[in-house]
Enzyme design. Structure first.
Site, PDB file in Angstrom:
ATOM      1  CG  HIS A 376      49.388  45.443  49.448  1.00 46.00           C
ATOM      2  ND1 HIS A 376      48.218  44.567  49.677  1.00 46.00           N
ATOM      3  CD2 HIS A 376      49.371  46.433  50.313  1.00 46.00           C
ATOM      4  CE1 HIS A 376      47.517  45.056  50.757  1.00 46.00           C
ATOM      5  NE2 HIS A 376      48.352  46.303  51.073  1.00 46.00           N
ATOM      6  NE  ARG A 569      44.618  46.932  35.757  1.00 50.32           N
ATOM      7  CZ  ARG A 569      44.720  48.124  36.311  1.00 50.32           C
ATOM      8  NH1 ARG A 569      44.124  48.613  37.136  1.00 50.32           N
ATOM      9  NH2 ARG A 569      45.890  48.858  35.719  1.00 50.32           N
ATOM     10  CE  LYS A 574      47.871  40.744  38.271  1.00 52.87           C
ATOM     11  NZ  LYS A 574      47.598  40.286  39.814  1.00 52.87           N
ATOM     12  CB  THR A 676      41.728  38.675  47.026  1.00 53.74           C
ATOM     13  OG1 THR A 676      41.818  39.845  45.973  1.00 53.74           O
ATOM     14  CG2 THR A 676      42.647  39.274  48.328  1.00 53.74           C
ATOM     15  CE  LYS A 680      37.583  39.054  45.781  1.00 52.48           C
ATOM     16  NZ  LYS A 680      38.322  40.407  45.214  1.00 52.48           N
TER      17      LYS A 680
END
Ligand code: NBG
Length: 833
Positions: A376, A569, A574, A676, A680
């Site tokens: 992952h 997170r 990110k 993910t 959504k």
């Protein structure tokens, strides 16, 4: 409808009692709630607290799953059925009540039943403390997979740890994150069934010794210096409206009684008590990720603890089927969710060889046929490795077994690449380049028949970067399974308005067969009346989120502004701070000309930072500091609002995704394995602004490039730029807007003149910028301008939104699970009765 189904309820007294346990109509449910309130909670309606009522409703729902659950458990003993065993240190299940009502198909009935008791179902749903037994995407993926496994009729067991404290609760004080322990079990957990009779011993420490057994065989036994007991706590996982109920079995650590007694005999009562405390510590608390792994003996103990209990449990089930141990792999396919459970490779070998006297070669074949490993992450620093010393101290027998596995493995490597010692050293399960480590990803890869990444780009990069040598050696083992999320929880449950409109338009098949059916929404993108309804649903969702925001943060957000959301997170890769740079740039534009026409936006952030992650915590402070200035500047006049939504978790997420116009998926290309949340958002009609990273690539392919806001360097360009010497300062110098924003941050413009506060952030960007914010800055700003102008045409935006939803079929976790079944586990779903 609910009223009508109630008419055949109480014909005889006996039927009434039966109905109160299993009946699905309104009068039965009402009676069930009253019974459980009285007999399980020990309360009358007059004195019941909201939690008592919640518990009574929860028990009533659980009662209705038990019949199928027990049948499913019996089904596990059928030797013809192969069981998927999902080993994961994290299961982020989210609140159970709403989901279980949905899957059983009794939401409306229960709503009426509790209404007759003077209660509101939504209030009761709010009561539930979610089990936060995961950090983020990885744990939530495991939960989505459990939903799909059950709904596809695949017999499955999710094995993990029943942490007493899950992920911490986040509070924001003065703009900083503070952590509060998550006492999720405080008011009881009605969903689990404790099974004290299903328990196993797990050894730690001590030494391993050779001996000759009665049959004259030379064997090894482990003489531990500590033994802990793992007790099963079972949670039923119901399918969406069919008979199957799968099992989530989480292990709780306890002291071994005989140890206590031993201590009692020698009169050492306090030693016994201490022993108990230490044993119970094993499953006490979930480790937040993004923390340095090194040296955490307890974390290794947790991993081994749950893996050992789970494998012992599987062997018990296998033998109970009357099967020989040599056929273990025909009963179970074990999926290792990341490297956290990868000690399973050595533990299964130990159980087969030491305890069940199989010879090494056969045991190895069984192990490899059983195990498969999902990676992952591409961040090299996140790849788990354990200092050899620590490892041998805790698991001396496993160290020997790993040495033997490695010895045989390296022999194969040397045969394949004669003389290539460097390659052998790189491939070795033991890293000997400095202090010695056990490389868990290598152990998992060597011991598995299949290795997969979680999005096409990620799987491809794995074979070129972190697992390249293993790929060269075993190319056939590598496959991709792109992640997915369950449309049950993430649309049907959390976005009831949208779900109702979709069902009205195309029927309800999409909930069960999302992959094939959701595309039927596509033609409605051209239907103005439909678009009108679509927009109203989004507006209502935004308005609800705005009220929550006001309640929790005091910030007033305008539901007619563009809701621009980044929830995940907090991590440098990110790039929440890139989002902040955009906000500052818009703010500066307004300051220069307050009268100009701009699209109003509400920027919403949510997410936790690991308690020890300095930069991430500072990013949260930065968001809140910028929010303070922007939200209160009269020149802005409410056109920009910045919100940090505290304590982002599954429960809050239900309200966040459905309210988004724009989904921020802006990680540096090549860093996010899949994502993910991106799925959504898109499933709930948000458009994405994103890089070509993780599953964004595939989402864009599916929804069409014209319905996706793409910007930024590609993974290849990132690699090349770094290789040729990336100089962030040159971007700063060449770009006035960027320079202005960074100068403001570092000069204290957003921190009441405090020039120290954000210095570490800014100097890291200027001197180092490992995640290339500065290189991607202008492309991001330009792309955001395209977003704003697209939002100006509301009808077109709505059309794009519909197309996003209609084309998300691929990202149902049902599709992912089907691929695991067909390509990795060799499991065929059991036909529903
Ligand atoms: C995370 C990745 C995400 C991915 C989830 C689920 C870890 C180690 N990895 O990109 O960062 O979506 O796993 O696969 O938590």
């Amino acid at each position: 409808m609910a009223k009508k189904s109630g008419t055949n309820s109480a014909s005889t007294a006996a039927a009434t009692i039966e109905n109160a346990r299993t009946g699905m109509n309104v009068p039965s449910l009402k009676q069930a709630v009253l019974d459980n309130l009285y007999y399980t909670q020990g309360r009358t309606p007059e004195l019941a607290t909201p939690n008592d009522w919640y518990m009574a409703v929860a028990y009533s729902v659980r009662d209705r799953m038990l019949d199928r659950f027990i049948t499913a458990l019996h089904g596990l003993s059928n030797p013809r059925v192969k069981i998927a065993s999902y080993l994961s240190a994290e299961f982020l299940m989210g609140p159970h009540l709403g989901n279980n009502l949905l899957n059983l198909g009794i939401t409306d009935q229960m709503r009426s039943a509790v209404e007759e008791l003077g209660l509101d179902l939504d209030n009761l749903l709010e009561q539930e403390e979610e089990p936060g037994l995961g950090n983020g995407g990885l744990g939530r993926l495991a939960a989505c997979y459990m939903d799909s496994l059950a709904s596809l009729n695949v017999p499955a067991i999710g094995y993990g740890i029943r942490y007493e404290f899950g992920i911490f609760d986040q509070e924001i004080h003065d703009g900083w994150q503070t952590e509060k322990t998550d006492k999720w079990l405080r008011l009881g957990n009605p969903w689990e069934i404790s099974r004290p009779e299903i328990s196993y011993y797990v050894n730690f420490g001590g030494r391993s010794e050779g001996f000759r057994d009665e049959a004259g065989r030379f064997r090894f036994r482990w003489v531990p210096d500590r033994v802990v007991k793992g007790v099963a706590c079972d949670t039923p996982v119901p399918s969406y409206r069919n008979e199957m109920v799968d099992l989530l079995r989480l292990w709780k650590s306890e002291a071994v009684e005989s140890f206590d007694f031993q201590a009692f005999n020698v009169g050492d009562y306090y030693k016994a008590v201490n022993e108990k405390v230490i044993s119970e510590t094993v499953s006490k608390v979930l480790y937040p990720n993004d923390e340095p792994e090194i040296g955490k003996t307890l974390r290794l103990a947790q991993q081994y603890f749950f893996v050992s209990c789970s494998l012992q449990d599987m062997i018990r089930i296998h033998l109970m089927r009357g099967q020989r141990i040599e056929k273990f792999h025909e009963s179970f396919a074990v999926q290792l969710n990341d490297t956290h459970p990868s000690i399973a490779v050595a533990e299964l070998m130990r159980l087969l060889v030491d305890e069940h006297t199989m010879d090494w070669d056969n045991a190895w074949q069984v192990t490899q046929k059983t195990m498969a490993y999902t990676n992952h992450t591409l961040l090299p620093e996140a790849l788990e490795k354990w200092p050899l010393q620590l490892f041998s101290r805790s698991l001396p027998r496993h160290m020997e077994i790993i040495d033997e596995i490695n010895h045989r493995f390296l022999k194969e490597v040397r045969l394949r690449y004669p003389g290539d010692n460097e390659r052998a050293a790189r491939l070795s399960i033991i890293d000997e380049s400095g202090e010695k480590y056990v490389r868990m990803a290598h152990l998992a890869s060597v011991g598995s028949h299949c290795i997969n990444g979680v999005a096409a780009l990620h799987s491809d990069l794995l074979t070129k970067t972190v697992l390249k040598d293993l790929y060269d050696l075993y190319p056939d083992r590598f496959v991709n399974v792109t992640n997915g999320v369950t449309p049950r929880r993430w649309i049907a449950l959390s976005n009831p308005g949208l779900a109702a409109l979709i069902t009205k338009s195309i029927g309800e098949g999409w909930i069960r067969h999302f992959e094939d059916e959701i595309r039927k929404v596509e033609p409605f993108a051209e239907d103005p009346a439909f678009l009108e309804k679509w927009r109203k649903i989004k507006r209502d969702n935004k308005s609800r989120l705005a009220s929550m925001i006001r309640e929790r943060t005091g910030v007033v957000a305008d539901p007619d502004s563009l809701f621009d959301i980044q929830v995940k997170r907090i991590h440098e890769y990110k790039r929440q701070h890139l989002n902040v740079l955009h906000i500052i740039s818009l703010y500066n534009r307004i300051k220069k000309d307050p009268s100009q026409d701009i699209v109003s936006r509400t920027f919403i952030f949510g997410g936790k930072a690991a308690p020890g992650y300095f930069m991430a915590k500072r990013i949260i402070k930065l968001i809140n500091s910028v929010a303070d200035v922007v939200n209160n500047d009269p020149d802005v006049a409410g056109r920009l609002k910045v919100v940090f939504f505290p304590d982002f978790n599954v429960k809050n997420a239900h309200h966040v995704y459905p309210a988004a116009d724009l989904s921020e998926q802006i990680s540096t290309a090549g860093k996010e394995a899949s994502g993910t949340g991106n799925m959504k958002f898109s499933m709930n009609g948000a458009l994405t602004i994103g890089t070509l990273d993780g599953a964004n690539v595939e989402i864009r392919e599916e929804v069409g490039s014209e319905n996706f806001f793409l910007f930024g360097l590609t993974a290849d360009e990132v690699r090349d730029l770094k290789a040729t010497g990336y100089n962030p300062r040159s971007y700063y110098e060449a770009n006035p807007g960027l320079r202005e924003a960074l100068d403001q941050i570092s000069s204290g413009h957003f921190s009441h003149g405090d020039a120290e506060l954000f210095r570490p952030l800014v100097s890291n960007l200027l001197d180092n910028d490992p995640f290339l914010l500065l290189a991607d800055y202008q492309a991001y700003i330009d792309c955001q301008d395209r977003v704003s102008s697209a939002y100006g045409d509301q009808e077109r935006w709505a059309r794009m939104s519909v197309l996003n939803v209609a084309r998300m079929g691929k990202f149902s976790s049902d599709r992912s699970i089907r691929e695991y079944c067909a390509n990795i586990w060799n499991i065929k779903p059991v036909k529903p009765k």
